[in-house]
Scaffold this active site. Structure first.
Site, PDB file in Angstrom:
ATOM      1  CB  SER A 172      25.570 -23.046 -46.500  1.00 39.62           C
ATOM      2  OG  SER A 172      24.190 -23.345 -46.415  1.00 39.62           O
ATOM      3  CE  LYS A 173      28.158 -30.829 -49.741  1.00 42.22           C
ATOM      4  NZ  LYS A 173      28.862 -30.885 -51.021  1.00 42.22           N
ATOM      5  NE  ARG A 174      20.909 -23.852 -44.217  1.00 40.69           N
ATOM      6  CZ  ARG A 174      21.856 -23.106 -43.677  1.00 40.69           C
ATOM      7  NH1 ARG A 174      23.019 -23.639 -43.349  1.00 40.69           N
ATOM      8  NH2 ARG A 174      21.669 -21.814 -43.461  1.00 40.69           N
ATOM      9  N   GLY A 221      22.772 -27.380 -51.581  1.00 37.30           N
ATOM     10  CA  GLY A 221      23.241 -28.142 -52.749  1.00 37.30           C
ATOM     11  C   GLY A 221      24.741 -28.039 -52.903  1.00 37.30           C
TER      12      GLY A 221
END
Length: 494
Positions: free
Chosen positions: A260-262, A264
């Site tokens: 997921s985006k968290r 990277g």
């Protein structure tokens, strides 16, 4: 010609995720392998999460990766167009079609109006959560009489339309990755098919669209497995043959959690902007969850088409290892023509202030030499800022104690003086000079091997290892080398 038809059907709720690109890639490879068609469909019925430029980003990302569809939604001159016999390919333009088919289910008694408010549904969910048993919708409106339904509709009450799942029915489907899957209908709640805003949910639209577009294989993430019984049952309710299903393992991070985006960069555009080569990303991504029969790690798309098989797709999540991707990408950069990497590098060199746009044409050969000197040290093109820095900073800073020790060697002043004498006789350095100069200095000073090359490299770059010395000399040019010789003399030899 094969009648195999697959579709990639993302929602335009953000930029294309790496996991979505892998799904599109497998769609594309499978279609090409079977001589079939690969369709790009846009599932935009969730209007609350719609992102304005997501469709354009999607198409551009897929084209950048070389995953070209045969039918569906395209970009032409910056405008979204649709091509194919089974359109529209954007769900929000198919509302009349869904209306027709929901009426069929209502008439058959296989769907029903639900007038439950959001407050009531939230209350049910909270009660179930407290009881530790999330069963889903409780069927409150399932058995309303025709009169009750008519009265509520006439009164203008807000409603959704739900699928009426049968009771205690074994729903069976074959998955090309996981084999035969059986789920009892009692484990599946009555899914909303038409929302209160009149738009279909994914679950309804996907079934209607897959049937009308003659989709033979549905390739999607494993998170949809629990929803597949609803879809299989709807195909049965309409009297249609369901497609074959392929549920792909989740793309995980190094901690074996969903990427997921968290964690990277996860959007395809993130990797494009950093300067990853599309062929490297596609090669690596194909292997996240699929293992070829051979131990090969490098594949062209044509080789993937020949070798790919769902039989060898894992049932467990595949780890997306950024370090491994960098390694794969670095291999592709090393093996690429220097002209190709130069063209890709020029925008980064301009952005980083190393060259000016108006100088590109006149300095092209020099820029090419610069790129050639550091190409083999790049993991991705965007690293050129960091890797090229030593070529533009005449304040030599030894990278470690060993380099400093070499710079202070007793033969260094002799070497640098000999180098300076050769430079003083030149107007500018050409490639011939840069290739011969070390041999000339060696003859003049009678210094050989590491005692010759290491100090000169350290004086010019602050490093003991790196690009070929002749390339560094050519790229630096006469004045920069003279400046560096003086800097080293003033700071390390006194």
């Amino acid at each position: 010609m094969s009648d195999i038809r697959v579709r990639f059907a993302p929602s335009p709720t953000g930029y294309v995720h790496i996991g979505s690109l892998r799904t599109a890639l497998y769609d594309y490879i499978f279609a090409k392998q079977k001589g079939g068609k690969y369709i790009l469909r846009i599932e935009d019925t969730d209007r609350t999460r719609y992102v304005d430029d997501a469709i354009e980003n999607l198409i551009n990302s897929l084209l950048w990766a070389g995953i070209e569809h045969d039918e569906g939604v395209f970009l032409e001159d910056g405008k979204i167009v649709q091509k194919g016999e089974y359109g529209p390919y954007i769900q929000s333009e198919r509302l009349d079609i869904y209306k027709k088919y929901i009426e069929i289910l209502l008439e058959k008694g296989l769907a029903y109006y639900c007038f439950c408010t959001k407050e009531r549904l939230d209350s049910i969910r909270e009660e179930q959560k407290k009881a530790g048993c999330l069963k889903g919708y409780d069927g409150h409106c399932r058995n309303l009489s025709e009169e009750e339904v008519k009265a509520k509709l006439d009164a203008g009450e807000s409603y959704t339309i739900r699928l009426k799942m049968p009771e205690d029915k074994e729903i069976v489907f074959d998955d090309l990755v996981r084999g035969k899957i059986t789920i009892n209908s009692n484990e599946v709640d009555d899914q909303v098919l038409i929302k209160s805003d009149g738009f279909p949910t994914y679950h309804f639209a996907v079934v209607v669209d897959d049937y009308l577009m003659k989709i033979t294989h549905v390739i999607r993430g494993e998170e949809w497995i629990t929803s597949t019984p609803k879809h299989v049952y709807m195909f049965e309710a309409f009297g249609w043959e369901a497609p074959k299903y392929v549920h792909l393992p989740t793309v995980l991070n190094n901690e074996k959690k969903k990427l997921s985006k968290r964690h990277g960069d996860v959007a395809v555009s993130d990797f494009k902007e950093k300067g990853y080569l599309p062929e490297a990303l596609v090669n690596y991504l194909a292997l996240v969850g699929w293992s070829p029969e051979s131990n090969k790690e490098f594949f062209t798309v044509e080789e993937l088409i020949n070798e790919f098989s769902f039989d060898r797709v894992s049932k467990t999540g595949g780890v997306f290892d950024r370090d491994k991707l960098k390694w794969v990408n670095a291999n592709y950069i090393r093996n690429a023509d220097v002209e190709k990497i130069t063209e890709l590098a020029i925008p980064y060199l301009i952005k980083d202030g190393y060259i000016k746009e108006e100088d590109v044409e006149s300095k092209y050969e020099w820029i090419k030499a610069l790129v050639a000197s550091i190409k083999d040290r790049l993991s991705y093109i965007g690293e050129i800022d960091e890797k090229a820095k030593f070529l533009f900073d005449n304040e030599i800073k030894p990278e470690n104690e060993e380099t400093l020790e070499v710079l202070k060697g007793e033969q260094v002043p002799t070497l640098l003086d000999a180098f300076k004498e050769e430079l003083d006789e030149l107007d500018q350095i050409d490639e011939e000079f840069s290739k011969k100069i070390m041999k000339t200095i060696g003859k003049k000073t009678k210094i050989k091997g590491k005692q010759l090359f290491m100090p000169v490299r350290a004086a010019l770059s602050g490093q003991l290892h790196g690009p070929d010395l002749d390339k560094i000399i050519y790229v630096l040019g006469k004045q920069n080398i003279l400046n560096r010789i003086e800097y080293v003399k003033d700071n390390y030899l006194n």
